[in-house]
Design a protein around this motif. Sequence first.
Motif, PDB file in Angstrom:
ATOM      1  N   GLY A  34       0.922  -1.372  -0.053  1.00 35.92           N
ATOM      2  CA  GLY A  34      -0.100  -0.039   0.221  1.00 35.92           C
ATOM      3  C   GLY A  34       0.835   1.375   0.269  1.00 35.92           C
ATOM      4  N   THR A  35       0.049   2.589  -0.278  1.00 41.07           N
ATOM      5  CA  THR A  35       0.780   3.456   0.080  1.00 41.07           C
ATOM      6  C   THR A  35       0.205   4.776   1.279  1.00 41.07           C
ATOM      7  N   VAL A  36       1.053   5.145   1.638  1.00 37.90           N
ATOM      8  CA  VAL A  36       0.612   5.963   2.839  1.00 37.90           C
ATOM      9  C   VAL A  36       0.999   7.571   2.493  1.00 37.90           C
ATOM     10  N   SER A  37      -0.370   7.921   3.269  1.00 41.47           N
ATOM     11  CA  SER A  37      -0.418   9.732   2.231  1.00 41.47           C
ATOM     12  C   SER A  37      -1.452  10.855   3.168  1.00 41.47           C
ATOM     13  N   ASP A  38      -1.331  11.517   2.780  1.00 36.12           N
ATOM     14  CA  ASP A  38      -1.673  13.404   3.945  1.00 36.12           C
ATOM     15  C   ASP A  38      -3.193  13.367   3.494  1.00 36.12           C
ATOM     16  N   VAL A  63       8.153  -0.601   7.287  1.00 40.77           N
ATOM     17  CA  VAL A  63       8.478   1.298   7.152  1.00 40.77           C
ATOM     18  C   VAL A  63       7.946   1.833   5.118  1.00 40.77           C
ATOM     19  N   THR A  64       7.452   2.058   5.473  1.00 40.67           N
ATOM     20  CA  THR A  64       6.815   3.159   4.016  1.00 40.67           C
ATOM     21  C   THR A  64       8.755   3.964   3.533  1.00 40.67           C
ATOM     22  N   ASN A  65       8.999   3.324   2.731  1.00 41.53           N
ATOM     23  CA  ASN A  65       9.776   4.225   1.759  1.00 41.53           C
ATOM     24  C   ASN A  65       9.705   5.496   1.139  1.00 41.53           C
ATOM     25  N   SER A  66      10.520   6.210   0.337  1.00 37.30           N
ATOM     26  CA  SER A  66      10.957   7.808   0.133  1.00 37.30           C
ATOM     27  C   SER A  66       9.344   7.709  -0.647  1.00 37.30           C
ATOM     28  N   ASP A  67       8.908   6.632  -1.412  1.00 35.38           N
ATOM     29  CA  ASP A  67       7.653   6.941  -2.277  1.00 35.38           C
ATOM     30  C   ASP A  67       6.221   6.862  -0.998  1.00 35.38           C
ATOM     31  N   GLY A  68       6.523   6.429  -0.051  1.00 27.17           N
ATOM     32  CA  GLY A  68       5.424   6.114   0.435  1.00 27.17           C
ATOM     33  C   GLY A  68       4.949   4.957   0.790  1.00 27.17           C
ATOM     34  N   ARG A  69       5.229   3.827  -0.116  1.00 28.15           N
ATOM     35  CA  ARG A  69       4.458   2.765  -0.436  1.00 28.15           C
ATOM     36  C   ARG A  69       5.409   1.733   1.408  1.00 28.15           C
ATOM     37  N   PHE A  70       4.714   1.058   1.070  1.00 28.91           N
ATOM     38  CA  PHE A  70       4.852  -0.563   1.789  1.00 28.91           C
ATOM     39  C   PHE A  70       4.970  -1.517   1.340  1.00 28.91           C
ATOM     40  N   SER A  71       5.278  -2.561   2.171  1.00 31.45           N
ATOM     41  CA  SER A  71       4.924  -4.316   1.574  1.00 31.45           C
ATOM     42  C   SER A  71       5.409  -4.630   2.603  1.00 31.45           C
ATOM     43  N   ALA A  72       4.209  -5.979   3.276  1.00 28.37           N
ATOM     44  CA  ALA A  72       4.756  -6.695   3.943  1.00 28.37           C
ATOM     45  C   ALA A  72       3.866  -8.364   3.882  1.00 28.37           C
ATOM     46  N   PRO A  73       5.073  -9.165   3.561  1.00 28.17           N
ATOM     47  CA  PRO A  73       5.517 -10.131   3.136  1.00 28.17           C
ATOM     48  C   PRO A  73       4.477 -11.283   4.168  1.00 28.17           C
TER      49      PRO A  73
END
Length: 73
Positions: A34-38, A63-73
Amino acid sequence: MIRFISIRQWLVLVVTMLLSLPLAAQTVTGTLEGTVSDLSGSALPGVTVTIRDKDTGLERVTVTNSDGRFSAP
């Protein structure tokens, strides 16, 4: 001494192996992404995301990366 295996024993062995093949293939895996955004839609880097299974209580933290994206296997 060499012991010979009868045809019946070979058949039992082969049938047992064939019946166990589908059992070995049954795994449960997946990835949550997903992506975390304001509110303005800007990506939020460095945000800690906690994913919790309600049934088991198991948690996965990422933790989200520089683009706000995260991945959890």
